[in-house]
Design an enzyme around this catalytic site. Structure first.
Site, short mmCIF file in Angstrom:
data_model
loop_
_atom_site.label_atom_id
_atom_site.label_comp_id
_atom_site.label_asym_id
_atom_site.label_seq_id
_atom_site.Cartn_x
_atom_site.Cartn_y
_atom_site.Cartn_z
N CYS A 180 48.62 9.34 24.69
CA CYS A 180 47.76 8.14 24.66
C CYS A 180 46.45 8.29 23.76
O CYS A 180 45.47 8.85 24.27
CB CYS A 180 47.52 7.73 26.29
SG CYS A 180 46.65 6.21 26.24
N CYS B 231 43.49 6.71 25.19
CA CYS B 231 42.96 7.09 26.53
C CYS B 231 41.93 8.31 25.98
O CYS B 231 40.80 8.65 26.62
CB CYS B 231 43.73 7.57 27.71
SG CYS B 231 45.19 6.35 28.03
N ASP B 232 42.54 9.18 25.26
CA ASP B 232 41.96 10.53 25.42
C ASP B 232 41.59 10.99 23.94
O ASP B 232 40.95 11.90 23.81
CB ASP B 232 43.30 11.58 25.60
CG ASP B 232 44.05 11.43 26.67
OD1 ASP B 232 43.17 10.89 27.64
OD2 ASP B 232 45.14 11.66 27.21
#
Ligand code: NAP
Length: 429
Positions: free
Chosen positions: A133, A136-137
């Site tokens: 992701c 997200c990261d």
């Protein structure tokens, strides 16, 4: 007895819910405990969903579809279907928390799951530099050199997004030509921060506690070389999430549900399927929405053909969810967490993280259930990077479990409610 239960909640599931709810069928959507909203929850800008001139963020689009379905009376259950019995007139759907729904018709929209690399180190390094992701990261890899594996649209999208943070992005692709659409491939080729390792596959993720390098193998010559990087994002496609359906509805050899085209009917009466669970060819948000709509109309038609006594309607409406979690910041972390009289669970999240949104209702529920015994607090990593960085967070959501001012346990990624509850039980003994 429900008229329609929808299992799965991407564009197909939520569109089916909008149509079924507007038809007065009060659908229940078993949305998934950590996957609610589906793959679009981990994407960034969606530029090709009609109606959005300037594009729309994937998680925003899914939030809007969910809210639209709820507005017409759909009930969203943030839990996983764990057992299905679809053969009889009355279908049963059991969830992870032990709830059982009975339904006259079922629409299957469980979509697809990220494909893994299949390497032994994958589980150990997941959340420690290995991610699926980018939205997200990516934030945690500022000015770092990173890699993206894959040659499709997802890999292009992730690589382009990651150039916001990384100093250099290397796309690792097993062939000498991208599968991605021309427009995405051209954007990648024109980006000075992106390099491509053609004809390369990942032979090993190198690193003990965190990813430090990739061992790449040339798919033509077999030669191997090391690519030092701090993070690797995998975007090598998806497989249908049909494990629960094996032995129930007819599947093809790769696990896609077979339907009686152009309808969405499976081999079982009253059971319909839509979205990526069925579609190996188009796999777009808009095609998933289209077949979700068709499935709701097919279910409506099926129900209309049942004797009237079986069409008794259950008009359950969705409740209003109150948040029981507390927000903390870099400034209040010491007082609220480290000096707390009771154990604390810290949810490190960010507005751009889809899986963080997916577990938010679970944490709200748990905050209510454990009220007085444990405190559940939320820390926005974007607004409060100091605490997130100090805790070595490189992947979100990350839950930190604190007792007596010390972090005693960590849970990286989105997990179902029973797993988080189990960790809390260990924290408070
Ligand atoms: P995809 O199109 O199936 O591409 C998967 C890529 O990963 C391919 O390049 C494939 O290589 C590679 N791959 C597969 N298995 C691998 C393995 N075990 N090891 C190494 N590489 C492997 O999947 P996707 O990119 O997730 O896209 C899925 C669908 O969503 C597509 O229809 C796409 O158009 C759509 N999508 C659209 C957008 C957009 O329009 N902005 C964004 C994202 C996704 P080969 O090429 O050699 O097979």
């Amino acid at each position: 007895m429900q008229q329609v239960v929808i299992v799965g909640s991407g564009p197909a599931g939520y569109t089916a819910a909008v149509y079924a709810a507007r038809a007065g069928l009060s659908p229940v959507v078993v949305a998934g405990s950590v996957t609610a909203g589906g793959s679009l929850m981990t994407t960034t800008e969606v530029e090709n969903f009609p109606g959005f001139t300037d594009g729309v963020q994937g998680p925003d689009l899914m939030d809007a579809m969910r809210a639209q379905a709820e507005r017409f009376g759909a009930r969203i259950v943030y839990d996983d279907a764990t057992r299905l019995d679809l053969a009889g007139e009355v279908k049963t759907i059991e969830t992870g928390s032990g709830e059982t729904f009975e339904a006259r018709s079922v629409i299957l929209t469980t979509g697809s799951a990220y494909r893994k690399l299949g390497l032994a180190e994958e589980a150990r390094l997941s959340g420690h530099g290995l991610s699926w992701c980018a939205t997200c990261d990516g934030f945690f890899f500022r000015e770092k050199e990173i890699a993206v594996v894959g040659g499709g649209d997802s890999a292009m999208e992730e690589a382009l997004f990651l150039t916001r943070f990384a100093s250099k992005v290397t796309i690792v692709h097993r062939r000498d030509d991208f599968r991605a659409s021309k427009i995405m491939a051209e954007r990648v080729r024109a980006d000075p921060k992106i390099e491509v390792a053609w004809n390369s596959e990942v032979a090993e993720l190198v690193g003990e506690n965190a990813v430090e390098a990739l061992r790449l193998r040339d798919t033509v010559t077999g030669d191997e070389r090391a690519l030092p990087i701090s993070g690797v994002f995998v975007a090598i496609g998806h497989d249908p999430r049909s494990e629960l359906l094996t032995g129930q509805v007819d599947l093809d050899d790769d696990g896609y549900v077979l339907v009686d085209h152009p309808s969405t009917a499976t081999n079982l009466p009253g059971v319909f399927a839509a979205g990526d669970l069925v579609d190996r060819r188009y796999r777009q948000a808009i095609t998933a929405s289209g077949t979700g709509c068709a499935a709701a109309l097919d279910a409506q038609h099926f129900l209309a053909g049942l004797p009237a006594c079986r069409r008794d309607r259950d008009r359950t409406s969705g409740g209003v969810r109150m948040s029981a979690t507390i927000t903390v910041t870099d400034a209040t972390f010491e007082a609220e967490v480290l000096q707390s009289d009771i154990p604390v669970v810290v949810d490190i999240w960010a507005t751009w993280c889809g899986p963080c949104k997916a577990i938010a209702p679970i944490l709200d529920d748990l905050a209510g259930e454990y009220d007085g015994r444990v405190k559940i607090v939320k820390l926005d990593a974007d607004a409060n990077p100091q605490t997130a960085m100090a805790a070595d967070v490189t992947s979100i959501p990350t839950l930190g479990f604190y007792r007596g001012g010390e972090r005693v346990d960590v849970l990286i990624g989105a997990h179902p409610k029973p797993i988080i509850a189990g960790k809390i039980d260990e924290l408070i003994v």
